[in-house]
Design a protein around this motif. Structure first.
Motif: not given
Length: 204
Positions: A75, A80, A89, A91
């Motif tokens: 992300e 997103q 995941q 970020r």
């Protein structure tokens, strides 16, 4: 943890370099291709066998990542992850405030820029060493690891560990680009030099 980000442009021999970097011990490779379509990325991935895809994370093209069997989705900004996701995941964070609020479901997060960028002219370090050390040493034990991004190279990767980062993300210091494409052997050599220093300090 050592992570390699790809150059933004698709290059000849790049897939070979990605596989060689994973074989050499890179934990994950992040595919960051902002100027390309989903179809172009799907075509690119055809050159990377399924056995390697679990250690690839993709920026921007999350649907392609899910369909192609990649292991992770990254992300950043307005990109997103939508819906339920069992994949790894990560970020991008650009401030300590953002890093402090990082939800626990992320496997790790990039914090940048830590040093002056090698690949992006004008991108200067955004943090002082003392504030990074204080912040990183004060984080709760179960917080997702923060990975230093921006200007990491063989001359400062030991400082990354000293400050308390859980990993380093590499771009400009690793990729050796020639007019004909990627010099994948030189790219792996660059990575291996950084990896040796990382492992040396990790063994202390």
């Amino acid at each position: 943890m050592l992570i390699v980000l790809t150059p933004p442009k698709m290059l000849r021999y790049e897939a070979r370099a990605i596989m060689a970097l994973l074989d050499a011990g890179a934990d994950f490779i992040h595919l960051r291709k902002p100027g390309y379509s989903s179809d172009e990325l799907q075509q690119f991935l055809k050159d990377i066998p399924v056995a390697y895809r679990g250690r690839l994370s993709v920026h921007y093209h999350h649907r392609v990542g899910r369909e192609a069997g990649l292991g992770g989705l990254h992300e950043s900004g307005s990109y997103q992850v939508e819906g339920h996701c069992a994949l790894r995941q990560s970020r991008s964070c650009h401030s300590l405030t953002e890093a402090a609020a990082l939800p626990s479901h992320f496997r790790y997060a990039f914090l940048s820029p830590i040093f002056n960028s090698i690949s992006k002219e004008g991108h200067r370090a955004a943090f002082k060493s003392d504030e990074l050390r204080h912040f990183l040493q004060g984080r709760p034990p179960l917080s997702p690891p923060l990975v230093a991004l921006g200007g990491v190279h063989v001359g400062n990767v030991s400082l990354v560990q000293e400050l308390g980062f859980g990993g380093a993300a590499l771009l400009g210091a690793v990729w050796r680009l020639e007019s004909s494409g990627v010099d994948w052997r030189a790219t792996v050599q660059n990575f291996s030099e950084i990896q040796a220093l990382w492992k040396k300090r990790s063994s202390f």
